[in-house]
Write a protein that holds these residues in place. Structure first.
Motif, mmCIF file in Angstrom:
data_model
loop_
_atom_site.group_PDB
_atom_site.id
_atom_site.type_symbol
_atom_site.label_atom_id
_atom_site.label_comp_id
_atom_site.label_asym_id
_atom_site.label_seq_id
_atom_site.Cartn_x
_atom_site.Cartn_y
_atom_site.Cartn_z
ATOM 1 N N PHE A 121 0.358 27.771 1.083
ATOM 2 C CA PHE A 121 0.550 28.925 0.199
ATOM 3 C C PHE A 121 1.978 29.437 0.282
ATOM 4 O O PHE A 121 2.617 29.709 -0.744
ATOM 5 N N ILE A 122 2.505 29.597 1.501
ATOM 6 C CA ILE A 122 3.865 30.102 1.677
ATOM 7 C C ILE A 122 4.880 29.172 1.021
ATOM 8 O O ILE A 122 5.843 29.613 0.379
ATOM 9 N N CYS A 135 -5.754 34.834 -2.997
ATOM 10 C CA CYS A 135 -4.966 35.135 -1.796
ATOM 11 C C CYS A 135 -4.309 36.510 -1.937
ATOM 12 O O CYS A 135 -3.744 36.841 -2.992
ATOM 13 N N LEU A 136 -4.387 37.261 -0.867
ATOM 14 C CA LEU A 136 -3.782 38.594 -0.800
ATOM 15 C C LEU A 136 -2.538 38.512 0.074
ATOM 16 O O LEU A 136 -2.571 37.964 1.172
ATOM 17 N N ASP A 178 0.131 32.403 18.018
ATOM 18 C CA ASP A 178 -0.706 31.611 17.124
ATOM 19 C C ASP A 178 0.071 31.293 15.851
ATOM 20 O O ASP A 178 0.959 32.047 15.433
ATOM 21 N N MET A 179 -0.311 30.186 15.229
ATOM 22 C CA MET A 179 0.439 29.703 14.074
ATOM 23 C C MET A 179 -0.361 29.855 12.795
ATOM 24 O O MET A 179 -1.588 29.925 12.806
ATOM 25 N N LEU A 180 0.354 29.874 11.665
ATOM 26 C CA LEU A 180 -0.304 29.850 10.365
ATOM 27 C C LEU A 180 -1.135 28.579 10.236
ATOM 28 O O LEU A 180 -0.766 27.529 10.756
ATOM 29 N N SER A 188 3.482 39.472 4.837
ATOM 30 C CA SER A 188 2.259 39.572 5.632
ATOM 31 C C SER A 188 1.679 38.177 5.826
ATOM 32 O O SER A 188 2.132 37.215 5.198
ATOM 33 N N MET A 189 0.705 38.057 6.686
ATOM 34 C CA MET A 189 -0.033 36.808 6.750
ATOM 35 C C MET A 189 -0.876 36.697 5.485
ATOM 36 O O MET A 189 -1.471 37.681 5.040
ATOM 37 N N PRO A 190 -0.925 35.527 4.842
ATOM 38 C CA PRO A 190 -1.762 35.371 3.650
ATOM 39 C C PRO A 190 -3.242 35.472 4.017
ATOM 40 O O PRO A 190 -3.689 34.859 4.987
ATOM 41 N N LEU A 191 -3.997 36.247 3.252
ATOM 42 C CA LEU A 191 -5.437 36.391 3.473
ATOM 43 C C LEU A 191 -6.181 35.822 2.271
ATOM 44 O O LEU A 191 -5.965 36.258 1.136
#
Length: 228
Positions: A70-71, A186-187, A61-63, A175-178
């Motif tokens: 965000f990245i 965003c965490l 799965d992709m972002l 990490s994946m942004p949450l």
């Protein structure tokens, strides 16, 4: 399997009635109809679409677009040296301290900020990892996860193997942004892996979207060298 005993029906080629009649002289028409039905079923079957693949890994799965944005902004603002970044984002990088300190920060600032991370515990319950289409963010020097795993498993000198491929002795993995429920917070857990002992560090960070830019608001946890 003996290939001489099997024949292949190719879509677009109609079975030969005379040939089939030689196979079964007693009931040629019945045999013809049966094979014709099989022929039509085979040609009308739509092959399954292949799963999306990318450099991060097959079938991953992709972002989301929001996470990718965000990245991109994070790299532009908080990675001025353009240190390479791993192309897989895993939620297992988060630590329990990140959640504890996130709740502390929310309680401490609840009078002036409305922060709602309503699903963060649920999202961290599963070991999720997401890939990225690196062609979408060409400004980042990407590290291929397959290369990292290969150097780690095959070569006892990880950094010698890694440096031979990427000409660097450090890289980030994230990490994946949450996001909060309203997508305004965003965490993220940031880790810098360095060849030199004592130079690596990492920790959870909280960001707030202000005038279209992600501002770092708090360090929730950190380990290793003093965070930059």
């Amino acid at each position: 399997m003996d290939s001489e005993n099997y024949s292949v029906i190719i879509c677009g080629e109609i079975p030969d009635l005379f040939y089939i009649s030689q196979m079964n002289t007693t009931k040629p028409m019945k045999s013809f109809l049966l094979l014709s039905m099989l022929f039509l079923l085979a040609c009308n079957t739509t092959p399954p679409k292949p799963a999306h693949t990318n450099e991060s890994g097959p079938h991953m799965d992709m972002l989301s677009k929001e996470q990718m944005a965000f990245i991109r902004d994070w790299s532009d603002r908080y990675n001025p040296q353009n240190i390479p970044v791993l192309n897989i984002f895993r939620n297992r990088y988060f630590r329990k301290t990140d959640l504890t300190e996130l709740h502390t920060y929310i309680q401490r600032n609840k009078e002036k900020e409305k922060i709602y991370f309503t699903t963060v515990e649920k999202e961290l319950r599963y070991k999720t990892e997401l890939g990225i289409d690196t062609e979408e963010i060409k400004t980042i020097n990407w590290i291929n996860n397959t290369d990292v795993e290969t150097c780690d498993k095959v070569d006892p000198d990880f950094w010698g193997c890694f440096n031979l491929r990427y000409k660097t002795d450090k890289f980030y993995y994230l990490s994946m942004p949450l996001f909060s429920s309203d997508k305004q917070w965003c965490l993220l857990h940031v880790t810098l892996q360095h060849k030199v002992k004592g130079e690596s560090f990492g920790g959870g960070r909280l960001y707030h979207l202000e005038k279209g830019k992600w501002e770092e608001k708090a360090f929730l946890s950190y380990w290793g060298k003093s965070p930059e």
